[in-house]
Design a protein around this motif. Structure first.
Motif, PDB file in Angstrom:
ATOM      1  N   GLY A 125      17.454  51.903  -3.444  1.00 61.57           N
ATOM      2  CA  GLY A 125      17.361  52.284  -4.662  1.00 61.57           C
ATOM      3  C   GLY A 125      16.932  54.007  -4.875  1.00 61.57           C
ATOM      4  O   GLY A 125      16.834  54.529  -6.030  1.00 61.57           O
ATOM      5  N   ARG A 126      16.756  54.345  -3.546  1.00 63.23           N
ATOM      6  CA  ARG A 126      16.489  56.144  -3.667  1.00 63.23           C
ATOM      7  C   ARG A 126      17.686  56.693  -3.771  1.00 63.23           C
ATOM      8  O   ARG A 126      18.360  56.564  -3.070  1.00 63.23           O
ATOM      9  CB  ARG A 126      15.673  56.212  -2.310  1.00 63.23           C
ATOM     10  N   HIS A 127      17.513  57.992  -4.806  1.00 63.56           N
ATOM     11  CA  HIS A 127      18.501  58.760  -4.943  1.00 63.56           C
ATOM     12  C   HIS A 127      18.618  59.524  -3.850  1.00 63.56           C
ATOM     13  O   HIS A 127      17.731  60.374  -3.626  1.00 63.56           O
ATOM     14  CB  HIS A 127      18.290  59.405  -6.356  1.00 63.56           C
ATOM     15  N   LEU A 128      19.713  59.368  -3.378  1.00 66.27           N
ATOM     16  CA  LEU A 128      20.003  60.463  -1.994  1.00 66.27           C
ATOM     17  C   LEU A 128      20.524  61.695  -2.169  1.00 66.27           C
ATOM     18  O   LEU A 128      20.322  62.717  -1.778  1.00 66.27           O
ATOM     19  CB  LEU A 128      20.844  59.659  -0.924  1.00 66.27           C
ATOM     20  N   SER A 129      21.615  61.736  -3.209  1.00 69.00           N
ATOM     21  CA  SER A 129      22.422  62.960  -3.367  1.00 69.00           C
ATOM     22  C   SER A 129      23.075  62.818  -4.779  1.00 69.00           C
ATOM     23  O   SER A 129      23.245  61.724  -5.046  1.00 69.00           O
ATOM     24  CB  SER A 129      23.278  63.321  -2.238  1.00 69.00           C
ATOM     25  N   THR A 130      23.665  63.894  -5.204  1.00 66.41           N
ATOM     26  CA  THR A 130      24.249  63.945  -6.383  1.00 66.41           C
ATOM     27  C   THR A 130      25.675  64.871  -5.787  1.00 66.41           C
ATOM     28  O   THR A 130      25.663  65.801  -5.236  1.00 66.41           O
ATOM     29  CB  THR A 130      23.778  64.706  -7.536  1.00 66.41           C
ATOM     30  N   VAL A 131      27.072  64.412  -6.001  1.00 72.94           N
ATOM     31  CA  VAL A 131      28.085  64.924  -5.660  1.00 72.94           C
ATOM     32  C   VAL A 131      29.069  65.346  -6.964  1.00 72.94           C
ATOM     33  O   VAL A 131      29.085  64.269  -7.853  1.00 72.94           O
ATOM     34  CB  VAL A 131      29.001  64.096  -4.797  1.00 72.94           C
ATOM     35  N   LEU A 132      29.929  66.365  -6.856  1.00 79.18           N
ATOM     36  CA  LEU A 132      30.578  66.784  -7.890  1.00 79.18           C
ATOM     37  C   LEU A 132      31.924  66.042  -7.714  1.00 79.18           C
ATOM     38  O   LEU A 132      32.545  66.151  -6.557  1.00 79.18           O
ATOM     39  CB  LEU A 132      30.955  68.239  -7.905  1.00 79.18           C
ATOM     40  N   THR A 133      32.340  65.128  -8.632  1.00 81.26           N
ATOM     41  CA  THR A 133      33.637  64.571  -8.429  1.00 81.26           C
ATOM     42  C   THR A 133      34.921  65.611  -8.356  1.00 81.26           C
ATOM     43  O   THR A 133      35.779  65.045  -7.573  1.00 81.26           O
ATOM     44  CB  THR A 133      34.015  63.258  -9.663  1.00 81.26           C
ATOM     45  N   SER A 134      34.848  66.486  -8.807  1.00 80.41           N
ATOM     46  CA  SER A 134      35.963  67.450  -9.120  1.00 80.41           C
ATOM     47  C   SER A 134      36.120  68.029  -7.447  1.00 80.41           C
ATOM     48  O   SER A 134      37.430  68.332  -7.234  1.00 80.41           O
ATOM     49  CB  SER A 134      35.751  68.525  -9.908  1.00 80.41           C
ATOM     50  N   THR A 135      35.124  68.365  -6.752  1.00 87.60           N
ATOM     51  CA  THR A 135      35.322  68.948  -5.408  1.00 87.60           C
ATOM     52  C   THR A 135      34.905  68.537  -4.376  1.00 87.60           C
ATOM     53  O   THR A 135      35.200  68.247  -3.313  1.00 87.60           O
ATOM     54  CB  THR A 135      34.564  70.285  -5.395  1.00 87.60           C
ATOM     55  N   GLY A 136      34.096  67.132  -4.645  1.00 89.09           N
ATOM     56  CA  GLY A 136      33.483  66.414  -3.530  1.00 89.09           C
ATOM     57  C   GLY A 136      32.283  66.963  -2.949  1.00 89.09           C
ATOM     58  O   GLY A 136      31.712  66.578  -1.881  1.00 89.09           O
ATOM     59  N   SER A 137      31.860  68.120  -3.451  1.00 87.84           N
ATOM     60  CA  SER A 137      30.620  68.809  -2.691  1.00 87.84           C
ATOM     61  C   SER A 137      29.298  68.252  -3.426  1.00 87.84           C
ATOM     62  O   SER A 137      29.147  67.831  -4.397  1.00 87.84           O
ATOM     63  CB  SER A 137      30.826  70.369  -2.921  1.00 87.84           C
ATOM     64  N   GLU A 138      28.356  68.381  -2.499  1.00 89.35           N
ATOM     65  CA  GLU A 138      27.020  67.838  -2.887  1.00 89.35           C
ATOM     66  C   GLU A 138      26.276  68.957  -3.706  1.00 89.35           C
ATOM     67  O   GLU A 138      26.419  70.158  -3.189  1.00 89.35           O
ATOM     68  CB  GLU A 138      26.159  67.555  -1.316  1.00 89.35           C
ATOM     69  N   VAL A 139      25.749  68.758  -4.964  1.00 92.45           N
ATOM     70  CA  VAL A 139      25.181  69.706  -5.488  1.00 92.45           C
ATOM     71  C   VAL A 139      23.490  69.376  -5.526  1.00 92.45           C
ATOM     72  O   VAL A 139      22.843  70.355  -5.752  1.00 92.45           O
ATOM     73  CB  VAL A 139      25.421  69.795  -6.952  1.00 92.45           C
ATOM     74  N   LEU A 140      23.029  68.182  -5.208  1.00 92.44           N
ATOM     75  CA  LEU A 140      21.828  68.020  -5.012  1.00 92.44           C
ATOM     76  C   LEU A 140      21.504  66.985  -3.792  1.00 92.44           C
ATOM     77  O   LEU A 140      22.090  66.070  -3.566  1.00 92.44           O
ATOM     78  CB  LEU A 140      20.974  67.135  -6.100  1.00 92.44           C
ATOM     79  N   THR A 141      20.576  67.097  -2.777  1.00 89.42           N
ATOM     80  CA  THR A 141      20.143  66.318  -1.681  1.00 89.42           C
ATOM     81  C   THR A 141      18.820  66.016  -1.966  1.00 89.42           C
ATOM     82  O   THR A 141      17.813  66.876  -2.224  1.00 89.42           O
ATOM     83  CB  THR A 141      20.585  66.949  -0.669  1.00 89.42           C
ATOM     84  N   PHE A 142      18.416  64.788  -1.590  1.00 91.34           N
ATOM     85  CA  PHE A 142      17.025  64.291  -1.610  1.00 91.34           C
ATOM     86  C   PHE A 142      16.646  63.724  -0.289  1.00 91.34           C
ATOM     87  O   PHE A 142      17.295  63.120   0.322  1.00 91.34           O
ATOM     88  CB  PHE A 142      16.857  63.318  -2.686  1.00 91.34           C
ATOM     89  N   ASN A 143      15.340  64.178   0.129  1.00 92.38           N
ATOM     90  CA  ASN A 143      14.881  63.651   1.276  1.00 92.38           C
ATOM     91  C   ASN A 143      13.539  62.811   1.204  1.00 92.38           C
ATOM     92  O   ASN A 143      12.828  63.370   0.124  1.00 92.38           O
ATOM     93  CB  ASN A 143      14.561  64.922   2.502  1.00 92.38           C
ATOM     94  N   TYR A 144      13.229  61.849   1.702  1.00 89.42           N
ATOM     95  CA  TYR A 144      12.288  61.014   1.427  1.00 89.42           C
ATOM     96  C   TYR A 144      11.383  61.163   2.690  1.00 89.42           C
ATOM     97  O   TYR A 144      11.952  60.876   4.019  1.00 89.42           O
ATOM     98  CB  TYR A 144      12.442  59.738   0.959  1.00 89.42           C
ATOM     99  N   LYS A 145      10.118  61.046   2.567  1.00 90.75           N
ATOM    100  CA  LYS A 145       9.324  61.074   3.692  1.00 90.75           C
ATOM    101  C   LYS A 145       8.404  59.676   3.702  1.00 90.75           C
ATOM    102  O   LYS A 145       7.701  59.290   2.815  1.00 90.75           O
ATOM    103  CB  LYS A 145       8.253  62.046   4.077  1.00 90.75           C
ATOM    104  N   GLU A 146       8.525  58.770   4.993  1.00 86.07           N
ATOM    105  CA  GLU A 146       7.737  57.661   4.921  1.00 86.07           C
ATOM    106  C   GLU A 146       6.461  57.788   5.123  1.00 86.07           C
ATOM    107  O   GLU A 146       6.023  58.735   5.909  1.00 86.07           O
ATOM    108  CB  GLU A 146       8.159  56.629   6.166  1.00 86.07           C
ATOM    109  N   ILE A 147       5.556  57.257   4.314  1.00 82.97           N
ATOM    110  CA  ILE A 147       3.914  57.480   4.689  1.00 82.97           C
ATOM    111  C   ILE A 147       3.276  56.286   5.208  1.00 82.97           C
ATOM    112  O   ILE A 147       3.536  54.919   4.499  1.00 82.97           O
ATOM    113  CB  ILE A 147       3.111  57.846   3.449  1.00 82.97           C
ATOM    114  N   ASN A 148       2.828  56.049   6.494  1.00 83.02           N
ATOM    115  CA  ASN A 148       2.053  55.227   6.982  1.00 83.02           C
ATOM    116  C   ASN A 148       0.778  54.971   6.541  1.00 83.02           C
ATOM    117  O   ASN A 148      -0.048  55.901   6.734  1.00 83.02           O
ATOM    118  CB  ASN A 148       2.255  55.153   8.436  1.00 83.02           C
ATOM    119  N   SER A 149       0.229  53.777   6.213  1.00 86.42           N
ATOM    120  CA  SER A 149      -1.154  53.564   5.692  1.00 86.42           C
ATOM    121  C   SER A 149      -1.784  52.934   6.821  1.00 86.42           C
ATOM    122  O   SER A 149      -1.318  52.294   7.685  1.00 86.42           O
ATOM    123  CB  SER A 149      -1.137  53.000   4.429  1.00 86.42           C
TER     124      SER A 149
END
Length: 149
Positions: A125-149
């Protein structure tokens, strides 16, 4: 008044509710005694008048559907679809929950309400990216870092 109902395998109940004027909807009573609108709505327009638009919502979210007298309900054999007799529109309408399908890359894609963007999520359920449907280009990209406890 309330009209015929349909019982799910989990014990929830779908029921039609209409006054043939402004209230024309299908509601769901869950096993936790919660009632919510599944399809249709309360309209600001009175269906009694011919200028009122009391049929709408095919191929969109079921909550945007407009009925004119949902009088009887039944479920598909697997319970995934609700069939609604829309009495005053002389139609049987089909409603179902539309869940996103996994893409070939293993992501889930959900369009924005206006259809201009496509939101991509991973299986967690993590938001990875947002893409414009008109061009197919990514406008936002998200990266997540795992935290080990």
């Amino acid at each position: 008044p309330l009209f015929r109902s349909a019982l799910t395998t989990s014990g929830s109940i779908f029921f039609g509710e209409t006054d043939l004027n402004r209230i024309n909807r299908v509601r769901l009573l869950t096993t936790k005694a919660t009632i919510f609108t599944y399809a249709g709505s309360v309209s600001s327009c009175n269906c009694y008048y011919s200028y009122c638009k009391c049929y709408e919502g095919d191929n969109q979210a079921v909550t945007k559907a407009r009925f004119y007298g949902p009088s009887s309900l039944t479920l598909s054999p697997d319970g995934s679809e609700v069939y609604i007799a829309d009495q005053r529109n002389y139609r049987v309408r089909r409603a179902f929950a539309s869940l996103p399908k996994k893409t070939s890359s293993g992501y889930y894609s959900i369009p924005s309400p206006d259809g201009r963007e496509l939101f991509q999520f991973d299986i967690s359920g993590r938001h990875l990216s947002t893409v414009l449907t008109s061009t197919g280009s990514e406008v936002l990209t998200f990266n997540y870092k795992e935290i080990n406890s």
